[in-house]
Design a protein around this motif. Structure first.
Motif, PDB file in Angstrom:
ATOM      1  N   ARG A 126      17.191  10.915  -8.185  1.00  0.00           N
ATOM      2  CA  ARG A 126      16.365  12.641  -8.404  1.00  0.00           C
ATOM      3  C   ARG A 126      16.096  13.264  -7.186  1.00  0.00           C
ATOM      4  NH1 ARG A 126      14.698  10.361 -14.085  1.00  0.00           N
ATOM      5  NH2 ARG A 126      15.987  10.098 -15.622  1.00  0.00           N
ATOM      6  N   ASP A 127      16.099  12.013  -6.100  1.00  0.00           N
ATOM      7  CA  ASP A 127      15.699  12.432  -5.276  1.00  0.00           C
ATOM      8  C   ASP A 127      16.569  13.641  -4.229  1.00  0.00           C
ATOM      9  OD1 ASP A 127      12.789  11.281  -5.420  1.00  0.00           O
ATOM     10  OD2 ASP A 127      13.424   9.976  -4.157  1.00  0.00           O
ATOM     11  N   GLY A 128      17.128  15.013  -4.922  1.00  0.00           N
ATOM     12  CA  GLY A 128      17.965  15.800  -4.443  1.00  0.00           C
ATOM     13  C   GLY A 128      19.604  14.934  -4.351  1.00  0.00           C
ATOM     14  N   GLN A 129      19.617  13.984  -4.976  1.00  0.00           N
ATOM     15  CA  GLN A 129      21.094  13.505  -4.937  1.00  0.00           C
ATOM     16  C   GLN A 129      21.808  13.382  -5.901  1.00  0.00           C
ATOM     17  OE1 GLN A 129      21.180  10.878  -0.788  1.00  0.00           O
ATOM     18  NE2 GLN A 129      18.642   9.715  -1.853  1.00  0.00           N
ATOM     19  N   MET A 130      21.862  14.107  -6.884  1.00  0.00           N
ATOM     20  CA  MET A 130      22.475  13.359  -8.060  1.00  0.00           C
ATOM     21  C   MET A 130      23.188  13.289  -8.556  1.00  0.00           C
ATOM     22  SD  MET A 130      19.777  13.272 -10.720  1.00  0.00           S
ATOM     23  CE  MET A 130      20.873  13.518 -12.139  1.00  0.00           C
ATOM     24  N   ASP A 131      24.355  13.748  -6.540  1.00  0.00           N
ATOM     25  CA  ASP A 131      25.754  12.890  -6.943  1.00  0.00           C
ATOM     26  C   ASP A 131      25.571  11.137  -6.615  1.00  0.00           C
ATOM     27  OD1 ASP A 131      24.578  13.509  -4.704  1.00  0.00           O
ATOM     28  OD2 ASP A 131      26.703  13.588  -3.556  1.00  0.00           O
ATOM     29  N   MET A 132      24.826  10.888  -6.953  1.00  0.00           N
ATOM     30  CA  MET A 132      24.616   9.444  -6.442  1.00  0.00           C
ATOM     31  C   MET A 132      24.080   8.915  -8.249  1.00  0.00           C
ATOM     32  SD  MET A 132      25.784   8.902  -3.806  1.00  0.00           S
ATOM     33  CE  MET A 132      25.714   7.137  -4.112  1.00  0.00           C
ATOM     34  N   TYR A 133      23.749   9.651  -9.157  1.00  0.00           N
ATOM     35  CA  TYR A 133      23.366   9.176  -9.985  1.00  0.00           C
ATOM     36  C   TYR A 133      24.185   8.438 -11.155  1.00  0.00           C
ATOM     37  CZ  TYR A 133      22.150   9.434 -15.284  1.00  0.00           C
ATOM     38  OH  TYR A 133      22.009   9.410 -16.902  1.00  0.00           O
ATOM     39  N   GLY A 134      25.270   8.581 -10.772  1.00  0.00           N
ATOM     40  CA  GLY A 134      26.700   7.606 -11.729  1.00  0.00           C
ATOM     41  C   GLY A 134      27.010   5.787 -10.184  1.00  0.00           C
ATOM     42  N   PRO A 135      27.225   6.353  -9.099  1.00  0.00           N
ATOM     43  CA  PRO A 135      26.823   5.479  -8.003  1.00  0.00           C
ATOM     44  C   PRO A 135      25.693   4.475  -7.833  1.00  0.00           C
ATOM     45  CG  PRO A 135      27.851   7.128  -7.177  1.00  0.00           C
ATOM     46  CD  PRO A 135      27.575   7.520  -8.541  1.00  0.00           C
ATOM     47  N   CYS A 136      24.131   5.112  -8.399  1.00  0.00           N
ATOM     48  CA  CYS A 136      23.212   4.416  -8.518  1.00  0.00           C
ATOM     49  C   CYS A 136      23.300   3.335 -10.250  1.00  0.00           C
ATOM     50  CB  CYS A 136      21.990   5.212  -8.944  1.00  0.00           C
ATOM     51  SG  CYS A 136      21.213   5.841  -6.975  1.00  0.00           S
ATOM     52  N   LYS A 137      23.822   4.136 -11.381  1.00  0.00           N
ATOM     53  CA  LYS A 137      23.757   3.167 -12.527  1.00  0.00           C
ATOM     54  C   LYS A 137      24.759   1.991 -12.461  1.00  0.00           C
ATOM     55  CE  LYS A 137      21.602   5.031 -15.484  1.00  0.00           C
ATOM     56  NZ  LYS A 137      20.840   4.524 -16.617  1.00  0.00           N
ATOM     57  N   VAL A 138      25.958   1.816 -11.815  1.00  0.00           N
ATOM     58  CA  VAL A 138      26.598   1.063 -11.202  1.00  0.00           C
ATOM     59  C   VAL A 138      25.814   0.276 -10.897  1.00  0.00           C
ATOM     60  CG1 VAL A 138      29.000   0.136 -10.170  1.00  0.00           C
ATOM     61  CG2 VAL A 138      29.022   2.540 -11.361  1.00  0.00           C
ATOM     62  N   ALA A 139      25.005   0.697  -9.619  1.00  0.00           N
ATOM     63  CA  ALA A 139      24.782  -0.484  -8.747  1.00  0.00           C
ATOM     64  C   ALA A 139      23.771  -1.127  -9.586  1.00  0.00           C
ATOM     65  CB  ALA A 139      23.769  -0.016  -7.928  1.00  0.00           C
ATOM     66  N   CYS A 140      23.003  -0.476  -9.970  1.00  0.00           N
ATOM     67  CA  CYS A 140      22.149  -1.290 -12.274  1.00  0.00           C
ATOM     68  C   CYS A 140      23.028  -1.814 -13.016  1.00  0.00           C
ATOM     69  CB  CYS A 140      21.415  -0.788 -12.517  1.00  0.00           C
ATOM     70  SG  CYS A 140      20.480   1.108 -11.817  1.00  0.00           S
ATOM     71  N   GLU A 141      24.567  -1.967 -12.983  1.00  0.00           N
ATOM     72  CA  GLU A 141      24.635  -2.401 -13.785  1.00  0.00           C
ATOM     73  C   GLU A 141      25.130  -4.083 -13.203  1.00  0.00           C
ATOM     74  OE1 GLU A 141      28.761  -0.351 -15.194  1.00  0.00           O
ATOM     75  OE2 GLU A 141      27.640   1.190 -16.373  1.00  0.00           O
ATOM     76  N   ASN A 142      25.319  -3.638 -12.186  1.00  0.00           N
ATOM     77  CA  ASN A 142      26.177  -5.053 -11.341  1.00  0.00           C
ATOM     78  C   ASN A 142      25.173  -5.588 -10.852  1.00  0.00           C
ATOM     79  OD1 ASN A 142      28.264  -3.681 -11.369  1.00  0.00           O
ATOM     80  ND2 ASN A 142      28.134  -3.318  -9.213  1.00  0.00           N
ATOM     81  N   ALA A 143      23.533  -4.905 -11.142  1.00  0.00           N
ATOM     82  CA  ALA A 143      22.622  -5.936 -10.612  1.00  0.00           C
ATOM     83  C   ALA A 143      22.183  -7.282 -11.862  1.00  0.00           C
ATOM     84  CB  ALA A 143      21.392  -4.879 -10.391  1.00  0.00           C
ATOM     85  N   ILE A 144      22.511  -5.908 -13.052  1.00  0.00           N
ATOM     86  CA  ILE A 144      22.305  -6.797 -14.210  1.00  0.00           C
ATOM     87  C   ILE A 144      22.495  -7.652 -14.843  1.00  0.00           C
ATOM     88  CG2 ILE A 144      21.289  -6.371 -16.633  1.00  0.00           C
ATOM     89  CD1 ILE A 144      19.799  -3.281 -15.284  1.00  0.00           C
ATOM     90  N   ARG A 145      23.688  -7.429 -14.493  1.00  0.00           N
ATOM     91  CA  ARG A 145      24.578  -7.951 -15.065  1.00  0.00           C
ATOM     92  C   ARG A 145      24.794  -9.574 -13.783  1.00  0.00           C
ATOM     93  NH1 ARG A 145      29.076  -4.897 -15.375  1.00  0.00           N
ATOM     94  NH2 ARG A 145      29.758  -5.385 -12.917  1.00  0.00           N
ATOM     95  N   ASP A 146      24.883  -9.613 -13.014  1.00  0.00           N
ATOM     96  CA  ASP A 146      24.707 -10.889 -12.138  1.00  0.00           C
ATOM     97  C   ASP A 146      23.213 -11.654 -12.372  1.00  0.00           C
ATOM     98  OD1 ASP A 146      27.355  -9.719 -10.992  1.00  0.00           O
ATOM     99  OD2 ASP A 146      26.345  -9.045  -8.851  1.00  0.00           O
ATOM    100  N   GLY A 147      22.470 -10.947 -12.727  1.00  0.00           N
ATOM    101  CA  GLY A 147      21.215 -11.475 -12.810  1.00  0.00           C
ATOM    102  C   GLY A 147      20.897 -12.191 -14.246  1.00  0.00           C
ATOM    103  N   ILE A 148      21.222 -11.883 -15.094  1.00  0.00           N
ATOM    104  CA  ILE A 148      20.955 -11.328 -16.244  1.00  0.00           C
ATOM    105  C   ILE A 148      21.747 -12.857 -17.015  1.00  0.00           C
ATOM    106  CG2 ILE A 148      20.581 -11.349 -18.897  1.00  0.00           C
ATOM    107  CD1 ILE A 148      18.320 -10.249 -16.870  1.00  0.00           C
ATOM    108  N   GLY A 149      23.894 -12.956 -16.624  1.00  0.00           N
ATOM    109  CA  GLY A 149      24.536 -13.143 -16.630  1.00  0.00           C
ATOM    110  C   GLY A 149      25.220 -12.512 -18.510  1.00  0.00           C
TER     111      GLY A 149
END
Length: 337
Positions: A126-149
């Motif tokens: 949201r800091d002027g980089q909305m083209d990174m919205y999808g890639p940020c969500k991918v990074a979130c998915e990976n972090a949660i899947r890796d950390g929780i199982g």
């Protein structure tokens, strides 16, 4: 079920908390509390997830399920580290913007290509980089899947969410437009597809996932439907004796500066083809089979209209203004004469 909602003060998060509370679950919402209010009867604790210790208010507590809607990879990493071993199931609300291919119809969540995750230096789209919205969500998915199982994580890739408390101008535009009556400019062709999900249907599915342990990646939207069905059922629910639909083709709309999806001079839920031919035509059969419900359009329309009447200050203006719509329709008829 003991449920932790990371958020819970606006739209989908509020719907999850409200439905969980009504279902007799023990609900805790953790948020800063700056963008919305807590649901009555739900425990609310303050936490700033921009800080590594942002979940300290629930230190030592265990939860059967978590629902998280963050867009920031650092939030996801901190949550996974803080809650690993203390939660039974973790639902992360992601987005269909994780997919780079918007053109191909019929894509599925279990096979579609994803964006590369956002690099570490990009943490807030949201800091002027909305083209990174999808890639940020991918990074979130990976972090949660890796950390929780992976066997305990439900990745819900939401599409267009509609219903009460929707502060976008997309579905509410069509509710207001049908209620106004008269000749309605219907964009594109009748058989073009639209796809969305009612907020309470999505919230209910998140609760079902938490209680059943559903894991894996799923798209969070109903089956696609022809635009003519969407507009006709909306009209019949809100103004059955009123509006008539006039279909105006894409090229003419573009020539007259009618814009897609949302915002000023836009016709919401319309997107140009073929470049967006896959955006509202995803194959969500797996989601329906896994329990995602789909209430009638009329019910969503009437509930949204009631909310718009009772909370007009929260309704976002947008879409094609009545005077602009009249001009485009007049010129369309003149061209077709």
């Amino acid at each position: 079920m003991r449920l932790l909602v990371l958020g819970g003060t606006v739209f989908l998060g509020r719907a999850v908390a409200r439905l969980a509370r009504a279902g007799g679950h023990d609900v805790t919402c953790l948020a800063r509390g700056t963008t919305g209010g807590a649901v009555d009867g739900v425990r609310f604790v303050t936490g700033d997830r921009d800080r590594p210790d942002g979940l300290s208010a629930v230190d030592g507590e265990t939860f059967d399920a978590v629902v998280d809607v963050t867009t920031r990879p650092s939030h996801a990493r901190h949550a996974a580290a803080a809650l690993a071993g203390r939660v039974g199931h973790y639902s992360f609300v992601s987005t269909c913007n994780v997919y780079p291919d918007d053109a191909t119809p019929g894509q599925r969540a279990d096979t579609a290509k994803l964006h590369d995750p956002a690099p570490p230096e990009i943490d807030n789209p949201r800091d002027g980089q909305m083209d990174m919205y999808g890639p940020c969500k991918v990074a979130c998915e990976n972090a949660i899947r890796d950390g929780i199982g992976a066997d305990r994580v439900f990745l819900l890739r939401a599409g267009l969410i509609v219903g009460p408390e929707d502060r976008s101008d997309r579905f509410p535009y069509w509710v207001a437009r049908m209620r106004r009556g008269g000749e309605v400019l219907a964009p594109g062709a009748p058989d073009e597809l639209v796809q969305f999900v009612d907020v309470d249907d999505l919230a209910g599915w998140l609760l079902l996932a938490g209680t059943t342990g559903l894991a894996g990646a799923y798209d969070g939207m109903g089956l696609p439907m022809p635009r003519v069905r969407f507009l006709t059922e909306l009209r019949d629910a809100l103004a059955p004796a009123g509006p008539t639909l006039t279909w105006v083709d894409q090229d003419f709309l573009v020539e007259h500066d009618v814009r897609p999806w949302s915002g000023e001079r836009a016709l919401p839920l319309w997107l140009p083809l073929p470049e967006y031919g896959g955006f509202q035509s995803r194959d969500t059969t797996r989601s329906v089979e896994a329990g995602l419900p789909a209430r009638p359009i009329a019910e969503t329309a009437l509930r949204t209209a009631h909310w718009m009447d009772t909370a007009p200050q929260d309704v976002k203006p947008g879409g094609l203004a009545p005077e602009d719509e009249a001009i485009v329709l007049r010129e369309w008829h003149a061209r077709s004469a």
